[in-house]
Design a protein around this motif. Structure first.
Motif, short mmCIF file in Angstrom:
data_model
loop_
_atom_site.label_atom_id
_atom_site.label_comp_id
_atom_site.label_asym_id
_atom_site.label_seq_id
_atom_site.Cartn_x
_atom_site.Cartn_y
_atom_site.Cartn_z
N LYS A 127 6.79 5.01 1.66
CA LYS A 127 5.46 4.41 1.52
C LYS A 127 5.46 2.98 2.03
O LYS A 127 6.46 2.26 1.91
CB LYS A 127 5.02 4.46 0.05
N LEU A 128 4.32 2.58 2.55
CA LEU A 128 4.19 1.24 3.12
C LEU A 128 4.31 0.18 2.03
O LEU A 128 3.77 0.33 0.93
CB LEU A 128 2.83 1.11 3.81
N LYS A 129 5.02 -0.90 2.35
CA LYS A 129 5.12 -2.04 1.46
C LYS A 129 4.24 -3.16 1.98
O LYS A 129 4.00 -3.26 3.19
CB LYS A 129 6.57 -2.52 1.36
N LEU A 130 3.77 -3.99 1.08
CA LEU A 130 2.89 -5.08 1.47
C LEU A 130 3.67 -6.35 1.76
O LEU A 130 4.74 -6.59 1.18
CB LEU A 130 1.87 -5.36 0.36
N ASP A 135 4.62 -10.36 1.61
CA ASP A 135 4.59 -11.34 0.52
C ASP A 135 3.42 -12.28 0.79
O ASP A 135 3.55 -13.26 1.55
CB ASP A 135 5.91 -12.11 0.46
N SER A 152 5.92 0.08 10.58
CA SER A 152 6.77 0.03 9.40
C SER A 152 7.96 -0.91 9.56
O SER A 152 8.57 -1.32 8.57
CB SER A 152 7.27 1.43 9.04
N LEU A 181 6.52 -4.89 8.31
CA LEU A 181 5.67 -4.98 7.11
C LEU A 181 5.75 -6.34 6.44
O LEU A 181 5.09 -6.57 5.42
CB LEU A 181 6.02 -3.86 6.14
N ASP A 182 6.56 -7.25 6.99
CA ASP A 182 6.55 -8.62 6.47
C ASP A 182 5.26 -9.34 6.85
O ASP A 182 4.86 -10.30 6.18
CB ASP A 182 7.75 -9.40 6.99
N GLY A 197 0.77 5.75 1.57
CA GLY A 197 0.26 4.55 0.91
C GLY A 197 -0.68 3.73 1.76
O GLY A 197 -0.82 2.51 1.57
N ARG A 244 -3.89 1.89 3.01
CA ARG A 244 -4.89 1.21 2.18
C ARG A 244 -6.27 1.11 2.82
O ARG A 244 -7.20 0.61 2.18
CB ARG A 244 -4.41 -0.22 1.87
#
Length: 294
Positions: A3-6, A8, A94, A97-98, A126, A128
């Motif tokens: 799943k994709l991370k957001l 910071d 992917s 994703l930073d 994931g 959005r």
């Protein structure tokens, strides 16, 4: 793919809610895509001869310490340009994703097939948000044909981002490349906002020639936001600036429309607008955090 991370978000100075993903090759010699992109670059006075790839886009935003929502546009049925497959785009994004927040795009005309893809993208990846371009996809936003897709997006808690107003797509080409501006009147999104009150909706761009319609919808419907992409802020109509400074200050979102407009150009012109200082951070980041839920 997990799943994709957001990114910071605390570390970035802004969130660009509106950037475009292009295929790694950037070439579509078999379908006229290059001619189309040349005209787009000409229309927007873009510095890019060919659209930058997703990794190139990520590198630019990383250098500026800005997070970016990035998406393809699925308009192959109407334009004949094959789409940048959502799964391929997500795979490339992917690795970045930073700084990147990938949205996807599905032409509502794909019916049940599109609904299944939307559910999978939300549940397994994931995702959005979903990008719609009524003019490029050839549909009115309030066409019930699209409602099953909206329902899937709504149930998944994702965002629906709609192009509104005139478009540079096809500008100057014979017949405007067949693009019909009527589909992108923001008043059609008012029906969607009423019928799906829980659906988070973004009206993209100052909606020329329907700016007041967009402001009306965003004022009346709690679930509707406006992104300010696609125009240099020096061309914003006075009424839009007035609403940014007042009753819609919590619903306005920074967006560039990269790569045709760069954040450097947009931000330089935005700095010259008479915007109250306490509102600038809302437009640049806080409002986007709210609608993205981060």
């Amino acid at each position: 793919m997990p799943k994709l991370k957001l990114p910071d978000i605390e570390k970035v100075v802004a969130i660009d809610i509106h950037t475009h993903a292009e295929e790694p090759c950037g070439l579509h010699g078999d379908d006229g895509y290059d001619d189309f992109q040349e005209r787009m670059a000409e229309y927007f006075k873009s510095p890019h001869k060919h659209p930058p790839t997703v990794p190139e886009t990520a590198a630019y935003y990383r250098s500026k310490n800005i997070a970016a929502v990035i998406f393809p546009v699925d308009a192959e049925r109407e334009t004949g340009f094959r789409r940048y497959n959502n799964y391929e785009m997500l795979e490339v994004a992917s690795d970045h994703l930073d700084v990147l927040i990938p949205f996807v795009s599905i032409d509502p005309h794909k019916g049940k097939l599109g609904v299944r893809e939307a559910r999978k993208l939300i549940e397994e990846y994931g995702v959005r948000g979903f990008k719609f371009h009524p003019t490029m996809q050839g549909f009115y936003a309030n066409d019930r044909m699209a409602y099953p897709l909206y329902e899937a997006i709504n149930e998944g808690g994702a965002i629906a981002l709609f192009h509104t107003g005139q478009t540079g797509v096809g500008s100057g080409m014979p017949g405007g490349m067949g693009m019909r501006l009527k589909y992108s009147n923001p008043m059609y999104m008012d029906d969607v906002a009423a019928d799906f009150p829980g659906l988070k909706i973004i009206l993209a761009h100052p909606s020329f020639p329907w700016q007041e319609e967009a402001l009306s919808v965003a004022t009346h419907k709690p679930n509707v936001y406006i992104d300010l992409s696609g125009w240099s802020p020096k061309y914003f109509p006075p009424i839009l600036v007035r609403y940014i400074n007042s009753i819609l200050q919590d619903k306005m979102l920074f967006g560039s429309d990269w790569p045709v407009i760069t954040p450097d150009r947009w931000l330089a012109d935005f700095a010259k607008l008479e915007i109250r200082e306490e509102i600038r951070p809302k437009v640049m980041k806080a409002n986007a955090r709210k609608i993205l839920g981060i």
